[in-house]
Design an enzyme around this catalytic site. Sequence first.
Site, mmCIF file in Angstrom:
data_model
loop_
_atom_site.group_PDB
_atom_site.id
_atom_site.type_symbol
_atom_site.label_atom_id
_atom_site.label_comp_id
_atom_site.label_asym_id
_atom_site.label_seq_id
_atom_site.Cartn_x
_atom_site.Cartn_y
_atom_site.Cartn_z
ATOM 1 N N ASN A 12 -60.946 -57.927 49.600
ATOM 2 C CA ASN A 12 -59.942 -57.838 50.663
ATOM 3 C C ASN A 12 -60.680 -57.679 51.988
ATOM 4 O O ASN A 12 -61.190 -56.604 52.282
ATOM 5 C CB ASN A 12 -59.009 -56.652 50.394
ATOM 6 C CG ASN A 12 -57.997 -56.450 51.504
ATOM 7 O OD1 ASN A 12 -57.855 -57.311 52.389
ATOM 8 N ND2 ASN A 12 -57.300 -55.332 51.479
ATOM 9 N N LYS A 14 -59.443 -57.615 54.881
ATOM 10 C CA LYS A 14 -58.650 -56.938 55.923
ATOM 11 C C LYS A 14 -58.766 -57.749 57.216
ATOM 12 O O LYS A 14 -58.840 -58.978 57.154
ATOM 13 C CB LYS A 14 -59.088 -55.475 56.051
ATOM 14 C CG LYS A 14 -59.104 -54.782 54.679
ATOM 15 C CD LYS A 14 -59.293 -53.308 54.721
ATOM 16 C CE LYS A 14 -59.269 -52.754 53.295
ATOM 17 N NZ LYS A 14 -59.339 -51.288 53.233
ATOM 18 N N HIS A 98 -50.265 -53.345 50.316
ATOM 19 C CA HIS A 98 -51.495 -52.585 50.553
ATOM 20 C C HIS A 98 -51.146 -51.299 51.311
ATOM 21 O O HIS A 98 -50.252 -51.297 52.152
ATOM 22 C CB HIS A 98 -52.500 -53.427 51.357
ATOM 23 C CG HIS A 98 -53.850 -52.781 51.396
ATOM 24 N ND1 HIS A 98 -54.159 -51.767 52.284
ATOM 25 C CD2 HIS A 98 -54.951 -52.963 50.637
ATOM 26 C CE1 HIS A 98 -55.401 -51.375 52.057
ATOM 27 N NE2 HIS A 98 -55.905 -52.075 51.067
ATOM 28 N N GLU A 100 -52.482 -49.877 53.707
ATOM 29 C CA GLU A 100 -52.537 -49.996 55.172
ATOM 30 C C GLU A 100 -51.256 -50.629 55.704
ATOM 31 O O GLU A 100 -50.771 -50.274 56.781
ATOM 32 C CB GLU A 100 -53.788 -50.793 55.567
ATOM 33 C CG GLU A 100 -55.047 -49.945 55.395
ATOM 34 C CD GLU A 100 -56.296 -50.727 55.060
ATOM 35 O OE1 GLU A 100 -56.336 -51.949 55.268
ATOM 36 O OE2 GLU A 100 -57.253 -50.087 54.575
ATOM 37 N N GLU A 170 -55.010 -48.167 44.030
ATOM 38 C CA GLU A 170 -55.897 -47.807 45.131
ATOM 39 C C GLU A 170 -55.528 -46.425 45.652
ATOM 40 O O GLU A 170 -54.634 -46.292 46.503
ATOM 41 C CB GLU A 170 -55.764 -48.827 46.274
ATOM 42 C CG GLU A 170 -56.154 -50.237 45.888
ATOM 43 C CD GLU A 170 -56.664 -51.035 47.091
ATOM 44 O OE1 GLU A 170 -57.767 -51.592 46.977
ATOM 45 O OE2 GLU A 170 -55.980 -51.084 48.121
ATOM 46 N N GLY A 176 -62.002 -46.808 52.019
ATOM 47 C CA GLY A 176 -62.803 -46.787 53.240
ATOM 48 C C GLY A 176 -63.452 -45.448 53.529
ATOM 49 O O GLY A 176 -63.926 -45.201 54.630
ATOM 50 N N SER A 215 -63.485 -47.829 47.730
ATOM 51 C CA SER A 215 -64.934 -47.592 47.836
ATOM 52 C C SER A 215 -65.731 -48.155 46.657
ATOM 53 O O SER A 215 -66.730 -47.560 46.232
ATOM 54 C CB SER A 215 -65.232 -46.091 48.033
ATOM 55 O OG SER A 215 -64.636 -45.633 49.231
#
Length: 254
Positions: A12, A14, A98, A100, A170, A176, A215
């Site tokens: 991904n 992003k 996702h 985010e 996730e 991250g 991660s």
Amino acid sequence: MASERVPLVAGNWKMHKTEEEAEQYIQALLPRVSSVSGVDVAICVPFTDLRAMVDSARGSRVEVYAQNMHQEAQGAFTGEISAPMLAELAVHGVVLGHSERRELFAETDRALAQKVPVALAAGLKPILCVGETEEERDAGDTERKLRHQVGEDLAAVADAELGAVVIAYEPIWAIGTGRVATPEQAQEAIAFIRALIEARSAEAGAQVRILYGGSVKPENAAELLALPDIDGALVGGASLDAESFARIVGAAAA
Ligand code: 13P
């Protein structure tokens, strides 16, 4: 049964890479993954990179996914992209929900309940992301959160189609942050998600691929990918470098 599921390693990106940067990347990636077997490979790229990546990856083992999609086919939805638009580009799939998008762009379970079947109907493979916050984990609410997300977001998918969905677990605290879930935490959560699908359809539970994301790096991929219920990885930061992403693909290869 588990051995019948082909692992998927998806990168991904992003909001990274202009088209020129994407071209350099794919030229570096293709030779590095051309000879691996027993693993599906995908890159999930910004909308502006989709056409170029579909063209450059054509005939290779690398599939190209979008990172979001609107549930309506068309309409007054400024700034949005629909399933027919992605399908016409011969995009293979789409990341949905996702964290985010949920946290920063107000993506709702209600919208996702529409998006997942719309993607499937358009021939796009959905990667549905679910996962708990650190506060939810600390409060012992991980399973409640996963049950809620999986239940709501897949409510409108017929049992016979559930096996075609990819789910990415996730944990938000691992995204991250460099803090990776322990193998025990990842296996436990993913086995729980599989049990939720099995409760609807034993066959779908055996088929559905469930990825771990958060991660994932070349250094920790092999240990995570060896876990019995983990069928691959959704990789953020470590997918931005072709060499590092190819090493993770290699860790999942048969
Ligand atoms: P990182 O691998 O950078 O933690 O990101 C994970 C992720 O959000 C993939 O979708």
